[in-house]
Design an enzyme around this catalytic site. Structure first.
Site, PDB file in Angstrom:
ATOM      1  N   GLU B  68       0.814  -1.199   0.000  1.00 38.28           N
ATOM      2  CA  GLU B  68       0.000   0.000   0.000  1.00 38.28           C
ATOM      3  C   GLU B  68       0.854   1.258   0.000  1.00 38.28           C
ATOM      4  O   GLU B  68       0.930   1.974  -0.991  1.00 38.28           O
ATOM      5  CB  GLU B  68      -0.918  -0.038   1.223  1.00 38.28           C
ATOM      6  CG  GLU B  68      -2.071   0.899   1.111  1.00 38.28           C
ATOM      7  CD  GLU B  68      -3.129   0.595   2.150  1.00 38.28           C
ATOM      8  OE1 GLU B  68      -3.131  -0.502   2.730  1.00 38.28           O
ATOM      9  OE2 GLU B  68      -3.958   1.475   2.386  1.00 38.28           O
ATOM     10  N   GLU B 311      -8.179  18.260  38.860  1.00 41.18           N
ATOM     11  CA  GLU B 311      -9.171  19.325  39.001  1.00 41.18           C
ATOM     12  C   GLU B 311      -8.549  20.682  39.191  1.00 41.18           C
ATOM     13  O   GLU B 311      -9.091  21.684  38.744  1.00 41.18           O
ATOM     14  CB  GLU B 311     -10.110  19.011  40.180  1.00 41.18           C
ATOM     15  CG  GLU B 311     -11.096  17.909  39.840  1.00 41.18           C
ATOM     16  CD  GLU B 311     -12.069  17.636  40.961  1.00 41.18           C
ATOM     17  OE1 GLU B 311     -11.885  18.154  42.070  1.00 41.18           O
ATOM     18  OE2 GLU B 311     -13.028  16.878  40.712  1.00 41.18           O
TER      19      GLU B 311
END
Lengths: 95, 507
Positions: B68, B311
């Site tokens: 490919e 956080e």
């Protein structure tokens, strides 16, 4: 008329290879009026050439000259397709 | 039975991280394995990495057959993953067989043919570099190149038989059109190979999830089911072998301090050294404080702590810690603490897991604190999140590290989160922080819900925060329904009456 420069890649001396070679010579003699040069390359003998030309399937016929470059895969038994692949107008109608 | 089979077919370790664990040793040696996958499922990366790890880890040379992409493209694309293919070619470890299509050149088929030339070129390349591994990528291009599919399947069978004779362990990649359906597009698996694996790149709830599944390994063992994987720059494919992780960690009786004497006392003398502690509570009720205490307290005993924050930023955490009398900057400069603050959205959960593992391997901490684990819920699917949590907890327990995770409950009062549902059974201790509303005032309550292998305080105690950190006070008396979120004041006489009821009952 341009001279035809052709390379035929085969893998070993198989019946398929023999068939391709004899089909090729028959077509050349009938259609190219002696204006051809054929090189037969056995992939088993010259793998580096096959590598360079990226040959996957055999037999493969490569038309180097006249331009453009063409590739024809198979034992060349389908004459009509071979001639179309070589850009040859069929002169004799029948081989 | 299994040992009978595995005596006959040995495995070749691929060297791809995590893969050999699920493949129980690697790919069947001297055989061809088909890798089927949809577009973008990392087939080519797997194929290249199979050869790359062979060269890097085992000194096994490889041949790459490309149908490919041109070799130049592969060299360039794979450089970003840290593989210098050109150098391996120059060193005679790697050979390309270039079977990629020639651009702009029309081909005519005129008669019978076979792929003898391809096989001959493969044999030459294998002999030239002394290859033990081979990859073919990808068969789909071969099938679109040649019309006679029956012939191509036949030829592939011939090639894989020839590779077997040369004792080459090979992989072939093939396209799939759907993630769940036919194995491969041209039915190669039925004819050509004994072994099939599937790479998937599934879109699930707007998130991409890569997995690998070993469908069949004829005559040998492997793990069943799909395993998550990720592709990392500089590393390539990393498979996360979840259920292949064994529960074999040792158990320790050594206790370590939580950073608060009162909390240690509630836990019956501190946390166990190799335990996972989950701290659950609504926003603002003191989870980060408990994490900070936990992280800082290790330092007094020369323990290192890795603090993973999802956080708050580093600066925020450092400032908060200073407010509670802990100097994070000093601890970091002494090498006793490392704070890594990341936004959950920066990467997928698989990548987070690997980044965390790498940080743990590098820093070698005695404690790991994650604040908060539940922040990671939003970047993944429920399934992916559960796998992440299991992967992380088992990794931490394996190293005999104490892990403290926090989980934010969605509701202020009472409540439960996805995190708790997923990890409560794998955690050793659960600490609940809850807001308690009584007589128009909000106070905080803390309780140790579970403490595996130890006695613990069953009371719900008052929890307060001031400039010197956290304080645990007296148990709530005369209140019921705190955990369910409906605290109710109960008259002392009523409690006395209820207690008397039980006493009577026992008598």
């Amino acid at each position: 008329m341009n001279k035809y420069l052709l390379k035929l890649y085969i893998t070993g001396c198989t019946p398929q290879s023999e068939r391709a070679i004899s089909n090729l010579y028959r077509i050349c003699e009938a259609e190219m009026q002696g204006q051809f040069e054929v090189q037969i390359i056995d992939v088993l003998q010259s793998p580096e050439l096959a590598e360079k030309d990226r040959i996957i399937a055999t037999p493969t016929l490569i038309k180097d000259l006249p331009q453009p470059l063409r590739r024809i895969i198979g034992d060349l038994s389908d004459v009509e397709r071979v001639l179309r692949g070589l850009d040859i107008e069929q002169i004799h109608g029948q081989l | 039975m299994s040992s009978y089979h595995s005596n006959r077919i040995s495995k070749l370790a691929t060297g791809i991280a995590g893969f050999d664990a699920i493949a129980k040793g690697g790919l069947p040696e001297g055989r061809t394995t088909l890798i089927a996958g949809s577009a973008g499922s990392a087939k080519t990366v797997f194929a290249v990495q199979f050869l790359a790890e062979g060269i890097r880890q085992f000194g096994q040379h490889g041949v790459f057959v490309t149908f490919e992409e041109a070799p130049a493209d592969i060299r360039r694309n794979m450089a970003s993953l840290g593989w210098d293919i050109a150098a391996w070619e120059a060193a005679g470890c790697w050979a390309f067989v270039d079977a990629s299509p020639l651009p702009g050149e029309a081909e005519v088929i005129a008669g019978a043919y076979d792929l003898g030339a391809l096989l001959a070129r493969i044999e030459v390349a294998v002999n030239r570099v002394g290859a033990r591994r081979l990859a073919m990528d990808s068969l789909g291009s071969l099938f679109s190149h040649f019309e006679n599919h029956a012939l191509i399947r036949n030829e592939l069978f011939r090639i894989s038989a020839a590779l077997k004779l040369m004792n080459i362990t090979a992989i072939m990649t093939a396209e799939r059109t759907q993630e769940y359906g036919d194995i491969s597009r041209y039915g190669v698996e039925e004819f050509v190979v004994d072994n099939v694996m599937i790479l998937r790149n599934v879109l699930d709830g707007e998130k991409r999830r890569r997995t690998v599944e070993l469908l069949k390994f004829r005559g040998t063992e492997h793990q069943k089911g799909e395993y998550p994987l990720t592709v990392l720059p500089g590393q390539g494919i990393v498979v996360i072998p979840l259920s292949a992780i064994e529960l074999k960690q040792r158990s320790s009786n050594t206790r370590l301090t939580s950073g608060s004497r009162e909390l240690d006392a509630m836990c019956g003398g501190g946390f166990f050294r190799d335990s996972i502690i989950l701290v659950s509570g609504a926003t603002g009720c003191g989870k980060t404080l408990i994490t900070t205490e936990f992280a800082a307290s290790g330092a007094s005993g020369d323990e290192r702590c890795l603090f993973l924050a999802f956080e708050e930023s580093r600066d925020q955490l450092t400032r908060n810690a200073t407010g509670w009398g802990k100097n994070f900057e000093d601890l970091e400069s002494r090498g006793l603490l490392r704070v890594i603050a990341t936004y959950p959205e920066t990467m997928g959960l698989e990548d987070h897991l690997i980044a965390i593992k790498m940080a743990i391997d590098e820093f070698q901490p005695n404690r790991v604190a994650v604040d908060s684990l539940s922040a990671l819920e939003r970047v993944s699917t429920v399934k992916g999140y559960r796998e992440f949590v299991i992967g992380l907890t088992s990794f931490i327990k394996h190293r005999e590290i104490a892990g403290l995770f926090t989980s934010t409950t969605p509701r202020l009062i009472g409540g439960e989160s996805i995190t708790e549902a997923h990890i409560s059974t794998i955690t050793d201790s659960i600490i609940l922080l809850r807001y308690v509303e009584m007589f128009g005032e909000i106070t905080r309550g803390i309780t140790v819900l579970k403490m595996r292998g130890s006695a613990h305080d069953k009371e719900i105690r008052e929890f307060s925060i001031d400039a010197s950190g956290m304080h645990i006070g007296k148990a709530f008396r005369n209140v019921t329904g705190i955990l369910s979120g409906h605290p109710r004041h109960v008259e002392p006489q009523e409690i006395g009456r209820l207690n008397a009821l039980f006493v009577n009952h026992n008598v």
